[in-house]
Each structure stands twice: as structure tokens, then as C-alpha cells.
Design a protein around this motif. Structure first.
Motif, PDB file in Angstrom:
ATOM      1  N   LEU A 234       0.577   5.972   0.012  1.00 31.31           N
ATOM      2  CA  LEU A 234      -0.101   6.966   0.843  1.00 31.31           C
ATOM      3  C   LEU A 234      -0.006   8.361   0.232  1.00 31.31           C
ATOM      4  O   LEU A 234      -0.974   9.118   0.234  1.00 31.31           O
ATOM      5  CB  LEU A 234       0.486   6.979   2.252  1.00 31.31           C
ATOM      6  CG  LEU A 234       0.211   5.759   3.105  1.00 31.31           C
ATOM      7  CD1 LEU A 234       0.987   5.844   4.401  1.00 31.31           C
ATOM      8  CD2 LEU A 234      -1.265   5.630   3.379  1.00 31.31           C
ATOM      9  N   VAL A 235       1.162   8.688  -0.311  1.00 32.17           N
ATOM     10  CA  VAL A 235       1.347  10.001  -0.931  1.00 32.17           C
ATOM     11  C   VAL A 235       0.440  10.134  -2.151  1.00 32.17           C
ATOM     12  O   VAL A 235      -0.208  11.162  -2.355  1.00 32.17           O
ATOM     13  CB  VAL A 235       2.831  10.220  -1.301  1.00 32.17           C
ATOM     14  CG1 VAL A 235       3.005  11.462  -2.147  1.00 32.17           C
ATOM     15  CG2 VAL A 235       3.671  10.306  -0.048  1.00 32.17           C
ATOM     16  N   VAL A 236       0.367   9.087  -2.970  1.00 29.65           N
ATOM     17  CA  VAL A 236      -0.479   9.123  -4.166  1.00 29.65           C
ATOM     18  C   VAL A 236      -1.945   9.289  -3.771  1.00 29.65           C
ATOM     19  O   VAL A 236      -2.669  10.113  -4.342  1.00 29.65           O
ATOM     20  CB  VAL A 236      -0.271   7.832  -5.000  1.00 29.65           C
ATOM     21  CG1 VAL A 236      -1.322   7.713  -6.079  1.00 29.65           C
ATOM     22  CG2 VAL A 236       1.126   7.816  -5.592  1.00 29.65           C
ATOM     23  N   LYS A 237      -2.416   8.532  -2.774  1.00 29.45           N
ATOM     24  CA  LYS A 237      -3.808   8.636  -2.327  1.00 29.45           C
ATOM     25  C   LYS A 237      -4.091  10.014  -1.753  1.00 29.45           C
ATOM     26  O   LYS A 237      -5.161  10.587  -1.976  1.00 29.45           O
ATOM     27  CB  LYS A 237      -4.123   7.570  -1.266  1.00 29.45           C
ATOM     28  CG  LYS A 237      -4.146   6.181  -1.814  1.00 29.45           C
ATOM     29  CD  LYS A 237      -5.343   5.977  -2.699  1.00 29.45           C
ATOM     30  CE  LYS A 237      -5.424   4.549  -3.173  1.00 29.45           C
ATOM     31  NZ  LYS A 237      -6.522   4.311  -4.071  1.00 29.45           N
ATOM     32  N   HIS A 238      -3.116  10.579  -1.032  1.00 34.55           N
ATOM     33  CA  HIS A 238      -3.293  11.917  -0.474  1.00 34.55           C
ATOM     34  C   HIS A 238      -3.444  12.955  -1.585  1.00 34.55           C
ATOM     35  O   HIS A 238      -4.307  13.837  -1.521  1.00 34.55           O
ATOM     36  CB  HIS A 238      -2.104  12.270   0.424  1.00 34.55           C
ATOM     37  CG  HIS A 238      -2.167  13.630   1.004  1.00 34.55           C
ATOM     38  ND1 HIS A 238      -3.081  13.973   1.974  1.00 34.55           N
ATOM     39  CD2 HIS A 238      -1.456  14.760   0.748  1.00 34.55           C
ATOM     40  CE1 HIS A 238      -2.915  15.244   2.292  1.00 34.55           C
ATOM     41  NE2 HIS A 238      -1.938  15.740   1.566  1.00 34.55           N
ATOM     42  N   LEU A 239      -2.634  12.839  -2.623  1.00 39.03           N
ATOM     43  CA  LEU A 239      -2.726  13.779  -3.743  1.00 39.03           C
ATOM     44  C   LEU A 239      -4.050  13.613  -4.496  1.00 39.03           C
ATOM     45  O   LEU A 239      -4.652  14.602  -4.920  1.00 39.03           O
ATOM     46  CB  LEU A 239      -1.544  13.597  -4.683  1.00 39.03           C
ATOM     47  CG  LEU A 239      -0.182  14.012  -4.110  1.00 39.03           C
ATOM     48  CD1 LEU A 239       0.933  13.653  -5.069  1.00 39.03           C
ATOM     49  CD2 LEU A 239      -0.168  15.494  -3.782  1.00 39.03           C
TER      50      LEU A 239
ATOM     51  N   GLY B 261     -14.445  -6.440   5.672  1.00 33.46           N
ATOM     52  CA  GLY B 261     -14.024  -5.711   4.480  1.00 33.46           C
ATOM     53  C   GLY B 261     -12.642  -6.171   4.063  1.00 33.46           C
ATOM     54  O   GLY B 261     -12.073  -7.090   4.643  1.00 33.46           O
ATOM     55  N   LYS B 262     -12.106  -5.529   3.051  1.00 33.12           N
ATOM     56  CA  LYS B 262     -10.783  -5.901   2.579  1.00 33.12           C
ATOM     57  C   LYS B 262      -9.792  -4.826   2.999  1.00 33.12           C
ATOM     58  O   LYS B 262     -10.075  -3.635   2.909  1.00 33.12           O
ATOM     59  CB  LYS B 262     -10.775  -6.035   1.061  1.00 33.12           C
ATOM     60  CG  LYS B 262     -11.616  -7.187   0.571  1.00 33.12           C
ATOM     61  CD  LYS B 262     -11.520  -7.334  -0.921  1.00 33.12           C
ATOM     62  CE  LYS B 262     -12.361  -8.508  -1.395  1.00 33.12           C
ATOM     63  NZ  LYS B 262     -12.303  -8.645  -2.845  1.00 33.12           N
ATOM     64  N   ALA B 263      -8.640  -5.251   3.443  1.00 35.52           N
ATOM     65  CA  ALA B 263      -7.592  -4.330   3.856  1.00 35.52           C
ATOM     66  C   ALA B 263      -6.381  -4.532   2.964  1.00 35.52           C
ATOM     67  O   ALA B 263      -6.123  -5.638   2.491  1.00 35.52           O
ATOM     68  CB  ALA B 263      -7.209  -4.574   5.307  1.00 35.52           C
ATOM     69  N   THR B 264      -5.653  -3.472   2.731  1.00 39.27           N
ATOM     70  CA  THR B 264      -4.445  -3.568   1.925  1.00 39.27           C
ATOM     71  C   THR B 264      -3.284  -2.981   2.706  1.00 39.27           C
ATOM     72  O   THR B 264      -3.445  -2.053   3.484  1.00 39.27           O
ATOM     73  CB  THR B 264      -4.582  -2.790   0.604  1.00 39.27           C
ATOM     74  OG1 THR B 264      -4.877  -1.427   0.896  1.00 39.27           O
ATOM     75  CG2 THR B 264      -5.678  -3.358  -0.265  1.00 39.27           C
ATOM     76  N   VAL B 265      -2.121  -3.533   2.470  1.00 37.10           N
ATOM     77  CA  VAL B 265      -0.903  -2.992   3.056  1.00 37.10           C
ATOM     78  C   VAL B 265      -0.379  -1.947   2.090  1.00 37.10           C
ATOM     79  O   VAL B 265      -0.186  -2.228   0.907  1.00 37.10           O
ATOM     80  CB  VAL B 265       0.137  -4.109   3.280  1.00 37.10           C
ATOM     81  CG1 VAL B 265       1.421  -3.540   3.850  1.00 37.10           C
ATOM     82  CG2 VAL B 265      -0.433  -5.174   4.174  1.00 37.10           C
ATOM     83  N   MET B 266      -0.162  -0.730   2.589  1.00 38.58           N
ATOM     84  CA  MET B 266       0.235   0.361   1.713  1.00 38.58           C
ATOM     85  C   MET B 266       1.636   0.830   2.074  1.00 38.58           C
ATOM     86  O   MET B 266       1.987   0.906   3.236  1.00 38.58           O
ATOM     87  CB  MET B 266      -0.743   1.528   1.847  1.00 38.58           C
ATOM     88  CG  MET B 266      -2.163   1.175   1.465  1.00 38.58           C
ATOM     89  SD  MET B 266      -3.289   2.555   1.666  1.00 38.58           S
ATOM     90  CE  MET B 266      -2.906   3.475   0.208  1.00 38.58           C
ATOM     91  N   SER B 267       2.390   1.175   1.054  1.00 36.97           N
ATOM     92  CA  SER B 267       3.708   1.752   1.286  1.00 36.97           C
ATOM     93  C   SER B 267       3.552   3.269   1.410  1.00 36.97           C
ATOM     94  O   SER B 267       2.474   3.826   1.208  1.00 36.97           O
ATOM     95  CB  SER B 267       4.648   1.417   0.131  1.00 36.97           C
ATOM     96  OG  SER B 267       4.192   2.045  -1.049  1.00 36.97           O
ATOM     97  N   TYR B 268       4.618   3.933   1.749  1.00 30.74           N
ATOM     98  CA  TYR B 268       4.565   5.390   1.903  1.00 30.74           C
ATOM     99  C   TYR B 268       4.223   6.059   0.568  1.00 30.74           C
ATOM    100  O   TYR B 268       3.468   7.025   0.531  1.00 30.74           O
ATOM    101  CB  TYR B 268       5.907   5.915   2.423  1.00 30.74           C
ATOM    102  CG  TYR B 268       5.918   7.405   2.598  1.00 30.74           C
ATOM    103  CD1 TYR B 268       5.263   7.994   3.664  1.00 30.74           C
ATOM    104  CD2 TYR B 268       6.563   8.232   1.691  1.00 30.74           C
ATOM    105  CE1 TYR B 268       5.247   9.357   3.819  1.00 30.74           C
ATOM    106  CE2 TYR B 268       6.570   9.604   1.842  1.00 30.74           C
ATOM    107  CZ  TYR B 268       5.908  10.162   2.906  1.00 30.74           C
ATOM    108  OH  TYR B 268       5.901  11.516   3.059  1.00 30.74           O
ATOM    109  N   GLU B 269       4.753   5.525  -0.522  1.00 30.96           N
ATOM    110  CA  GLU B 269       4.467   6.102  -1.838  1.00 30.96           C
ATOM    111  C   GLU B 269       2.982   5.996  -2.171  1.00 30.96           C
ATOM    112  O   GLU B 269       2.392   6.907  -2.738  1.00 30.96           O
ATOM    113  CB  GLU B 269       5.300   5.403  -2.921  1.00 30.96           C
ATOM    114  CG  GLU B 269       6.784   5.709  -2.871  1.00 30.96           C
ATOM    115  CD  GLU B 269       7.518   4.894  -1.831  1.00 30.96           C
ATOM    116  OE1 GLU B 269       6.984   3.850  -1.386  1.00 30.96           O
ATOM    117  OE2 GLU B 269       8.621   5.308  -1.438  1.00 30.96           O
TER     118      GLU B 269
END
Length: 89
Positions: A45-50, A35-43
Motif C-alpha cells: 500500500l505504501v509503495v502504491k501510494h508513493l 475483475g481480479k483482486a489482490t491481497v496487499m500488505s501494508y508495504e
């Protein structure tokens, strides 16, 4: 003396050869992309959580993990009634 020295060297070389053979096998096999993986920043992660929280059904409560409790508390259980007649007799 040289025979003993050669035997010791062979004992030392055997595990190294085995490790080297494993490395060759690992390098020779082709990798499979699952699959494809992405490097995520903390921001991110916060956006995806919301976004996930907004998607979640508000009326549906979140279930807890683990074993379910019996469903009664000590405060809910009535105290046993003791008859005066059964006490005397």
C-alpha cells in the motif's frame, strides 16, 4: 390437540423452508468474475501510494470535496463608511 400441534409445527417450518429455498437458489446460480483482486500488505500500500503521488501533477492543486465557499472572508470586506452629514440630517 394433535391438530393444534401440527398447525404450530407448520408455522415453525414455513420460514425455515423459505430460507432453505433461498440458499438453494444462491448455490445454483453461477458466479460471474468481474475483475481480479489482490491481497496487499501494508508495504504494498505504501509503495502504491508513493507511485500515485509521483504520478500526480504537482502544479495542479487537489480540489476539496463539498460545496465551494463564496470566495470572500470577513477580513477582506471593507468597513462601511459613515458620512457625518448623513448622521446629522
Amino acid at each position: 390437540m394433535s391438530f393444534a400441534k401440527g398447525a404450530l409445527q407448520q408455522d415453525h417450518i414455513k420460514p425455515l423452508t423459505a430460507v432453505n429455498n433461498e440458499a438453494k437458489l444462491r448455490r445454483s446460480t453461477k458466479s460471474i468474475v468481474l475483475g481480479k483482486a489482490t491481497v496487499m500488505s501494508y508495504e504494498d500500500l505504501v509503495v502504491k501510494h508513493l507511485e500515485r503521488k509521483a504520478k500526480q501533477d504537482v502544479s495542479k492543486p487537489i480540489e476539496k470535496r463539498g460545496r465551494k465557499q463564496n470566495g470572500h472572508n470577513e477580513a477582506d470586506t471593507p468597513e462601511p463608511v459613515i458620512d457625518e452629514q448623513s448622521k446629522e440630517g
